[in-house]
Design an enzyme around this catalytic site. Sequence first.
Site, PDB file in Angstrom:
ATOM      1  N   GLY A   1      24.836  44.846  96.905  1.00 49.89           N
ATOM      2  CA  GLY A   1      23.586  45.454  96.496  1.00 49.89           C
ATOM      3  C   GLY A   1      23.501  46.666  97.217  1.00 49.89           C
ATOM      4  N   MET A   2      22.813  47.806  96.899  1.00 50.31           N
ATOM      5  CA  MET A   2      22.547  48.731  97.567  1.00 50.31           C
ATOM      6  C   MET A   2      20.846  49.454  97.735  1.00 50.31           C
ATOM      7  SD  MET A   2      23.653  51.601  99.087  1.00 50.31           S
ATOM      8  CE  MET A   2      22.838  52.533 100.014  1.00 50.31           C
ATOM      9  N   GLU A   3      20.479  49.430  98.908  1.00 58.67           N
ATOM     10  CA  GLU A   3      19.160  49.413  99.303  1.00 58.67           C
ATOM     11  C   GLU A   3      18.326  50.986  98.852  1.00 58.67           C
ATOM     12  OE1 GLU A   3      21.430  50.443 103.013  1.00 58.67           O
ATOM     13  OE2 GLU A   3      21.579  49.229 101.301  1.00 58.67           O
ATOM     14  N   ASN A   4      18.618  51.512  97.815  1.00 61.50           N
ATOM     15  CA  ASN A   4      17.839  52.601  97.432  1.00 61.50           C
ATOM     16  C   ASN A   4      16.393  52.436  97.502  1.00 61.50           C
ATOM     17  OD1 ASN A   4      20.457  53.688  96.592  1.00 61.50           O
ATOM     18  ND2 ASN A   4      20.410  52.283  94.847  1.00 61.50           N
TER      19      ASN A   4
ATOM     20  N   HIS B   1      17.912  40.574 101.693  1.00 59.93           N
ATOM     21  CA  HIS B   1      18.742  41.670 102.573  1.00 59.93           C
ATOM     22  C   HIS B   1      18.108  42.959 102.152  1.00 59.93           C
ATOM     23  CE1 HIS B   1      22.132  43.009 104.993  1.00 59.93           C
ATOM     24  NE2 HIS B   1      22.364  44.077 104.195  1.00 59.93           N
ATOM     25  N   GLU B   2      18.582  43.447 101.028  1.00 62.29           N
ATOM     26  CA  GLU B   2      18.196  44.834 100.415  1.00 62.29           C
ATOM     27  C   GLU B   2      16.622  45.051 100.683  1.00 62.29           C
ATOM     28  OE1 GLU B   2      20.682  46.375 100.191  1.00 62.29           O
ATOM     29  OE2 GLU B   2      22.077  44.770  99.830  1.00 62.29           O
TER      30      GLU B   2
ATOM     31  N   HIS C   1      16.044  46.180 104.110  1.00 62.93           N
ATOM     32  CA  HIS C   1      16.615  47.461 104.331  1.00 62.93           C
ATOM     33  C   HIS C   1      15.396  48.415 104.319  1.00 62.93           C
ATOM     34  CE1 HIS C   1      20.565  47.808 105.475  1.00 62.93           C
ATOM     35  NE2 HIS C   1      21.044  47.043 104.410  1.00 62.93           N
TER      36      HIS C   1
ATOM     37  N   ARG D   1      33.110  43.273  92.040  1.00 64.71           N
ATOM     38  CA  ARG D   1      32.609  43.148  93.409  1.00 64.71           C
ATOM     39  C   ARG D   1      33.604  42.953  94.516  1.00 64.71           C
ATOM     40  NH1 ARG D   1      27.926  38.967  95.162  1.00 64.71           N
ATOM     41  NH2 ARG D   1      27.737  39.665  97.517  1.00 64.71           N
TER      42      ARG D   1
END
Length: 459
Positions: free
Chosen positions: A124-127, A150-151, A154, A412
């Site tokens: 994931g990426m927490e944008n 988790h994201e 953030h 991934r």
Amino acid sequence: RTWIPCQDSPGIRFTYEAHVDVPTGTMAMMSATNPTEQALDGHYDFVMDQPIPSYLLALAVGNVEFRSVGAHTGVYAVPELIDAAAYEFAEMEELLIAAENLYGKYAWERYDLLVLPAAFPFGGMENPRLTFATPTIIAGDRSLVALVAHELAHSWSGNLVTNATWDDFWLNEGFTVYFEQRIMESVYGREVSEMLATLSYQGLVDEVDQIMDTNPDDTHLKLHLQNRNPDDGMTAIAYDKGYFFLRLLEETVGRETFDSFLKTYFETHSFSVMDTDRFIDYLKTNLLNTPELLATVDLSAWIFGPGLPANCPSVGSKRIERVDAALQAWESGAMSTNDLPWNDWVYQERYRFLSNLDDNSSADRLAELDEAWAISQTGNNEVLFAWLEQSIRSHYGPSYARLESFLVEIGRRKFLTPLYGAMIETDQADLAKRIYALARPHYHSVATGTMDELLNWPG
């Protein structure tokens, strides 16, 4: 800096506006206020009026649909995945409420999630306002939502209070893993969160052992990345050693005191940056404010020392202990394959069993497991990954068709590196290179960069 001129450092924050034109039939989305329907003319305007670091500036374009799953939460996905995504992430609002109850009001208005193509190289990426997520966490049973927790975490640790440099990366990820565990405990119970913590500890010990053999300094929480790729610091050290350090703080001062400290920390430093030395000063002033507390924790050993300190918190899970006992009984012949409680286990228990199998387990033994429980056909990608890695080490050929399709379809990096690495370690490099030749055109450049080096790929 590869797509816009900016000061590309986590210690510098900015606001932005964007005006984006895309082909009709697609939707543009950014780490900003987002549309929920496709614009007929393909034009979209975005505003992010809260300052963010450059690594959180994000843009995605595709034929996607939006589905609300709560008052402040929703999912974006391609039409063929939107129903599955809406089901899988239906509890996001509950996760958000749990997070707010722990450490204060969510600061970013909405928490939406975009399911990216399978080539996305990360989990994931927490944008802010638009988390990017891998489709590999869509399992059909909501069992892999820890990644969403988790994201989401953030949104406080990382997005709200950001590491000043990549040497301070643990201030993002260690705090986030701790927060993630607390969210999971709040929503799903201590039993589930302790299973997750036990698996994290297992992975951390393995990675510490590997890094200690090559560069012990890389097991420090405070990293040493000058003239190096920041990617070198994205290991389990920042995430899980950081988590266990914060867990030690909680156990030392008590949960109520630590929660108050952490909530105040986020509020006091919101929309600003933090480095390790300043955090140590803040910690000594506001939490570890006696010689006895400082001696109990031993900051130097944790932050500037190698490996895992002797006072690392212990984790325990009765359910994981029962899995370990079942594994021992099965490997010794005291328990038959059909008597394993596989159908009663949740994914964490299945993963523990498979990841702890003896590397020298025979192909015949894996065939017994596969015949009884159809593990090669599982829809849970974490369980499948553990199974495929063991299949490689045991030379279990019937799983190789699934191995090939998995590696061709999914990019991934968390899965790719161990699987290709296992093939190399077991004298199956030709198989690895044959599959990689098929898969490489589908991978993101982040993944091909790592795999090219691992496989000595020409070019």
